[in-house]
Design a protein around this motif. Structure first.
Motif, short mmCIF file in Angstrom:
data_model
loop_
_atom_site.label_atom_id
_atom_site.label_comp_id
_atom_site.label_asym_id
_atom_site.label_seq_id
_atom_site.Cartn_x
_atom_site.Cartn_y
_atom_site.Cartn_z
N GLY A 142 0.80 -1.22 0.00
CA GLY A 142 0.00 0.00 0.00
C GLY A 142 0.84 1.27 0.00
N SER A 143 0.12 2.39 -0.12
CA SER A 143 0.71 3.73 -0.01
C SER A 143 1.75 4.06 -1.08
CB SER A 143 1.32 3.94 1.39
OG SER A 143 0.49 4.79 2.14
N ASP A 144 1.57 3.52 -2.29
CA ASP A 144 2.43 3.93 -3.41
C ASP A 144 1.89 5.26 -3.94
OD1 ASP A 144 4.41 3.78 -5.39
OD2 ASP A 144 3.03 2.83 -6.81
N ILE A 145 2.36 6.34 -3.31
CA ILE A 145 1.85 7.69 -3.55
C ILE A 145 3.02 8.64 -3.78
CG2 ILE A 145 0.51 9.61 -2.56
CD1 ILE A 145 -1.00 7.51 -0.89
N LYS A 146 2.94 9.42 -4.82
CA LYS A 146 4.00 10.39 -5.15
C LYS A 146 3.93 11.63 -4.26
CE LYS A 146 5.98 12.76 -9.18
NZ LYS A 146 5.82 13.02 -10.63
N LYS A 147 2.73 12.02 -3.92
CA LYS A 147 2.51 13.24 -3.13
C LYS A 147 3.09 13.05 -1.74
CE LYS A 147 -1.28 16.52 -2.41
NZ LYS A 147 -2.73 16.73 -2.57
N PRO A 148 3.94 13.95 -1.27
CA PRO A 148 4.55 13.78 0.05
C PRO A 148 3.53 13.94 1.17
CG PRO A 148 5.17 15.90 -0.90
CD PRO A 148 4.44 15.16 -1.97
N TYR A 180 -4.29 9.09 -19.22
CA TYR A 180 -3.04 8.97 -18.47
C TYR A 180 -2.99 9.97 -17.32
CZ TYR A 180 -1.07 5.79 -21.89
OH TYR A 180 -0.84 4.70 -22.69
N MET A 181 -2.37 9.53 -16.23
CA MET A 181 -2.17 10.39 -15.07
C MET A 181 -0.67 10.58 -14.90
SD MET A 181 -5.07 8.80 -12.48
CE MET A 181 -4.46 7.12 -12.60
N PRO A 182 -0.16 11.75 -15.25
CA PRO A 182 1.29 11.96 -15.30
C PRO A 182 1.96 12.18 -13.95
CG PRO A 182 0.15 13.96 -15.94
CD PRO A 182 -0.90 12.91 -15.77
N ASP A 183 1.17 12.51 -12.92
CA ASP A 183 1.79 12.98 -11.67
C ASP A 183 1.36 12.16 -10.45
OD1 ASP A 183 3.58 14.68 -10.46
OD2 ASP A 183 2.09 16.23 -10.03
N SER A 184 1.01 10.89 -10.67
CA SER A 184 0.57 10.03 -9.57
C SER A 184 1.17 8.65 -9.70
CB SER A 184 -0.96 9.90 -9.56
OG SER A 184 -1.58 11.14 -9.35
N TYR A 185 1.36 7.99 -8.55
CA TYR A 185 1.74 6.58 -8.55
C TYR A 185 0.47 5.73 -8.44
CZ TYR A 185 6.55 8.28 -7.81
OH TYR A 185 7.78 8.90 -7.93
N HIS A 242 -1.52 13.42 -6.64
CA HIS A 242 -1.62 14.72 -7.31
C HIS A 242 -2.75 14.80 -8.34
CE1 HIS A 242 2.06 16.37 -5.58
NE2 HIS A 242 2.73 15.28 -5.93
N ASP A 243 -3.09 13.68 -8.96
CA ASP A 243 -4.10 13.70 -10.03
C ASP A 243 -5.53 13.46 -9.53
OD1 ASP A 243 -2.40 14.20 -12.36
OD2 ASP A 243 -1.55 12.23 -11.93
N VAL A 277 -4.93 5.53 -15.93
CA VAL A 277 -3.69 4.80 -15.70
C VAL A 277 -2.56 5.77 -15.33
CG1 VAL A 277 -3.12 4.78 -18.18
CG2 VAL A 277 -2.04 3.11 -16.63
N SER A 278 -1.83 5.46 -14.28
CA SER A 278 -0.66 6.25 -13.91
C SER A 278 0.50 5.89 -14.82
CB SER A 278 -0.27 5.98 -12.45
OG SER A 278 -1.27 6.44 -11.57
N GLU A 279 1.26 6.89 -15.23
CA GLU A 279 2.42 6.62 -16.08
C GLU A 279 3.49 5.86 -15.30
OE1 GLU A 279 3.70 10.22 -17.98
OE2 GLU A 279 1.78 10.52 -19.00
#
Length: 251
Positions: free
Chosen positions: A147-153, A221-226, A233-234, A193-195
């Motif tokens: 879990g928690s594969d997130i780009k946003k800090p 496509y979602m360029p700014d998210s995991y 972010h998306d 889909v996340s890139e």
């Protein structure tokens, strides 16, 4: 395995959620080892627009990973079918959206309920080769968290700190069943889909796009998210594009 007597309470923010609104309903499904917390922002946004929303808690989720270990993929299907039935009692039109395994379950429902008006899978899982070796493994009983594969800090998903090996075997069965019936999906589909995704290979969404029979289908496509894009972010884009999709299908 001995029957376990422990009853784990549902975690705060892991409870199911329901919002009654119009005759148009949206079933909102969370992912594998996760909880309703990952989908609540979407559910609340759709409810604010007047839609009736149901966010079921998948059996064995939002409690403890030992609880999840006792459940099967049929239990998870039953959880979403209960949510679907709740919406059917209140709504004329139903859409379904889901994250990760929630996207897998979204596809499962679309394969079997042709009256579903449209689907919005988000980083849906139908083929994860790295998991296949777990099918024959007997140990360890619990694997690392996914879990928690997130780009946003500073944003954390409410998910299990360990993953039951038995549950991996169950999601593999679910993915096989859904993947083999993708051509039965005929309703309009907006596929997010996340890139970059460290849990589900993005090629899953391309496979879904190619194999479903829907005449109207779009890959967004979602360029700014995991992986957990609904908390990333998306998130705003997912909500905005989904609302546009709903309005287009209803017009």
């Amino acid at each position: 395995m001995e029957e376990r007597a422990v009853q784990y309470p549902v975690l705060k923010e892991g409870e199911p959620f329901y919002f009654e609104g119009s005759q148009v309903g949206i079933l909102v499904i969370h992912g594998f080892t996760g909880s309703t917390q990952s989908m609540r922002p979407l559910g609340e946004a759709y409810a604010e627009k007047g839609y009736t929303v149901c966010g079921p808690r998948l059996k064995g989720h939002g409690t403890h990973y030992e609880d999840m270990e006792q459940t099967t993929y049929q239990d998870w299907i039953a959880s979403v079918e209960e949510g679907y039935a709740w919406l059917k009692e209140r709504c004329d039109t139903i859409f379904v959206t889901g994250l990760s395994m929630g996207g897998t379950l979204t596809l499962y429902l679309a394969e079997r309920y042709p009256d579903i008006k449209g689907i919005i899978p988000i980083n849906a899982a139908v083929d994860i080769p790295s998991m296949e070796e777990m099918n024959t493994a007997q140990e360890p009983r619990f694997l690392d968290a996914i879990g928690s594969d997130i780009k946003k800090p500073d944003v954390k998903e409410l998910s299990y700190e360990r993953t039951p090996l038995q549950s991996v075997k169950e999601i593999l069965k679910l993915m096989d069943e859904v993947r083999n019936r993708l051509d039965r999906v005929t309703c309009p589909a907006l596929i997010f889909v996340s890139e970059t995704d460290h849990v589900v290979p993005p090629l899953n969404s391309q496979l879904i796009l190619e194999q479903i029979s829907s005449e109207e289908k779009t890959l967004q496509y979602m360029p700014d998210s995991y992986h957990v894009a609904t908390l990333d972010h998306d998130q705003g884009m997912i909500i905005e594009k989904t609302l546009e999709f709903l309005e287009n299908q209803l017009s």
